[in-house]
Each structure stands twice: as structure tokens, then as C-alpha cells.
Scaffold this active site. Structure first.
Site, PDB file in Angstrom:
ATOM      1  N   SER A 164       0.857  -1.181   0.000  1.00 46.67           N
ATOM      2  CA  SER A 164       0.000   0.000   0.000  1.00 46.67           C
ATOM      3  C   SER A 164       0.895   1.233   0.000  1.00 46.67           C
ATOM      4  CB  SER A 164      -0.899   0.004   1.238  1.00 46.67           C
ATOM      5  OG  SER A 164      -1.510   1.265   1.435  1.00 46.67           O
ATOM      6  N   TYR A 176      -1.936  -1.524  10.562  1.00 43.27           N
ATOM      7  CA  TYR A 176      -2.023  -1.573   9.103  1.00 43.27           C
ATOM      8  C   TYR A 176      -0.751  -1.053   8.434  1.00 43.27           C
ATOM      9  CZ  TYR A 176      -3.800  -1.143   4.358  1.00 43.27           C
ATOM     10  OH  TYR A 176      -3.951  -1.271   3.005  1.00 43.27           O
TER      11      TYR A 176
END
Length: 317
Positions: A164, A176
């Protein structure tokens, strides 16, 4: 002088364009294993590769997700239930893949199972909150890869790990961003090690797209639960207004997310089918024009950018 530089740059992109247009032969004989195919990028990729003629082995978390995917695809696509947080489930799926591919080996492994729950300021969370994300986004990626590596090496195939832009720039707390930084590091070391065996490793770095990971409803619920479990001291330091501002920001973020998931899956398809895939794919204009350049800036400039859009705790200095 500028003319020579322009000519060199133009020649570089022309050669790259030509190389990247070359496609691997006999795609219809190649097997690709994709994790997390219940929804999102992975679901679309499974359908996209099936149309392209590849033999897709789709791992889903639920039987419902697997059944819906089978209804949308050809008989070539096969499904298996996989929980990437469970060693026994990974072992069973690995054995199933071995039986499916036989002596051909596994051409493509796409690690794309992902979760963003629970996400909140770090001080609101506990160790288990971090582990819940890391076990899926990082440790699951590592264990699945190690389990299937011999099959990929046999086919001299490809490993695609979905990271990401948050693997480059950490904009919020929780596991995350940490997990995506870890995926980047794991992929880099893996790429160098497997290059000796003809295996190519690529990293997909999407910007903000409309998926379950960026669902404002899910993220707002995550924030509220993290807030509820926080101590009274932490709540006093941050204040109710901080929480409310964060929740509003999550709604705005989801509205700005790109709904066209094919931008990402096209990158994945290229990495699996091109003779000369890229090492990294930045998917989305926000990734290319904002987060990628931002990751190269001095830290104080990155911090200043993040502060601009961030709410302040009630007792901030």
C-alpha cells in the site's frame, strides 16, 4: 545538452514500453493462486485472469464467497477455503495446490488477503489489536509464501505481494501501516534471493480505493471500539471532539476513494503475464503524484503535510 537529455529519456521510455508489451507464452497452461478472493481487488483479479485464460486457484475465507465467485467464472477456476492466520489451513491449501498443479509448478502467487481492523491512534490500542492485523497482512503473507515457494520456483514463476502507499508513508496508527512496511521489506529480500532461480517478485502499492479496507463504516466502528477500550486518562487527553473529527474525516476519505478497482488489477495482471514485469507498481494517481513523491521528501516536510489534515488532541501543546 537538454536535447540529449530529452532524447535519452524518450529512448528509455520507448524501450521500456516495448519490453513491457511482450507477453508470456502459453498462459492457458499456467496456474495462479490468489488469497482473499471473497471481495475487493483479489475477487476482481480472479475473474479478470479467468477471462484471460489462466488457471486460477482462488482462496476464499468463506464458502459463501467461494460459491459466488464460482458462479461468476468459468469451470477453469477452482476455489479453496483458506484462513491465512491458521497454519493448519495454510498447510491444507498448500497440499491442494500441489495436487492441482502437478509437475507444472505454480506460475503465480498473489498475496492479497488484507484487513485494516483495528485502526486508531496507537495509544488507544493494545497488543492484540496490532497482532490481529499483523497476523493477516504480514505473517499470513510470509507463511503462505514460504509454504508455496518450492512450487513457484519449479515454474520459475512470479510472486506478487500487495502492499500500500501506507507502506511508504504512515498516516495513522495501528497495525495496518506497520504490516505494509513489513510486506515491502519481506518482498525486497525475497526478490533478491529468488532472482537466482528465475523467479520474479513484484510489489503492488495501491493508493486509496473503495474496498472493505477503506470502508468508513468499518473504520468508524474500529475507532469507536478502540475509544471505548481506552483508559479514562487517554479519553481526557484526546477529548470527544478529537474522536468526532476523526470519524468525519473517515467519511470524507471514503468519498475520495477511487471506485475503479481495475486500475489495481490491471497492474497485477501485467505483473503476472508480461515477460518483463516491473519491480513495483504504484496504482492510482494519488499513489503516483502524491504518496510516492512524499515518501522521498525530508521527514520534517512529510510531518508538516500530515499535520495539515490531522485533528489535534484536546490537551495538545
Amino acid at each position: 545538452m537538454l536535447l540529449y537529455v530529452a532524447a535519452f529519456v524518450g529512448l528509455f521510455y520507448l524501450v521500456r514500453w516495448y519490453r513491457e508489451r511482450q507477453v508470456v507464452s502459453h498462459l492457458q497452461d499456467k496456474y495462479v493462486f490468489i488469497t482473499g478472493c471473497d471481495s475487493g481487488f483479489r475477487n476482481l483479479l480472479a475473474r479478470q485472469l479467468d477471462v484471460r485464460g489462466l488457471r486460477v486457484l482462488a482462496a476464499c475465507l468463506t464458502e459463501e464467497g467461494a460459491e459466488q465467485l464460482r458462479k461468476q467464472t468459468s469451470a477453469r477456476l477452482q476455489t479453496v477455503i483458506l484462513d491465512v492466520t491458521q497454519t493448519e489451513s495454510i498447510a491444507a491449501a498448500t497440499q491442494w495446490v500441489k495436487e492441482c498443479v502437478g509437475d507444472r509448478g505454480l506460475w503465480g502467487l498473489v498475496n492479497n488477503a488484507s484487513t485494516s481492523l483495528r485502526t486508531a491512534p496507537n495509544e488507544w490500542l493494545n497488543k492484540q489489536d496490532f497482532m490481529n492485523i499483523l497476523s493477516v497482512n504480514l505473517l499470513g503473507v510470509i507463511e503462505v509464501t514460504l509454504s508455496l515457494l518450492s512450487l513457484v520456483r519449479k515454474a520459475q514463476g512470479r510472486v506478487l505481494n500487495v502492499s500500500s502507499v501506507m507502506g511508504r508513508v504512515s498516516l495513522f496508527g495501528g497495525g495496518y501501516c506497520i504490516s505494509k512496511h513489513g510486506v515491502e521489506a519481506f518482498s525486497d529480500s525475497l526478490r533478491r534471493e529468488l532472482s537466482y532461480f528465475g523467479v520474479k517478485v513484484a510489489i503492488i502499492e495501491p493508493g486509496f480505493f473503495k474496498t472493505n479496507v477503506t470502508s468508513s463504516e468499518r473504520l468508524m466502528s474500529s475507532f469507536k471500539k478502540a475509544w471505548d477500550q481506552s483508559s479514562s486518562e487517554v479519553k481526557e487527553i484526546y477529548g470527544e471532539k478529537f474522536l468526532e473529527t476523526c470519524l468525519k474525516s473517515l467519511k470524507v476519505m471514503e468519498q475520495k476513494c477511487n471506485p475503479d478497482l481495475s486500475v489495481v488489477t490491471d497492474c497485477m495482471e501485467h505483473a503476472l503475464t508480461a515477460c518483463h514485469p516491473r519491480t513495483r507498481y504504484s496504482a492510482g494517481w494519488d499513489a503516483k503524484l502524491l504518496y510516492l513523491p512524499l515518501s522521498y521528501l525530508p521527514t520534517f516536510l512529510v510531518d508538516a503535510f500530515v499535520y495539515l489534515g490531522s485533528p489535534k488532541p484536546a490537551q495538545a501543546l
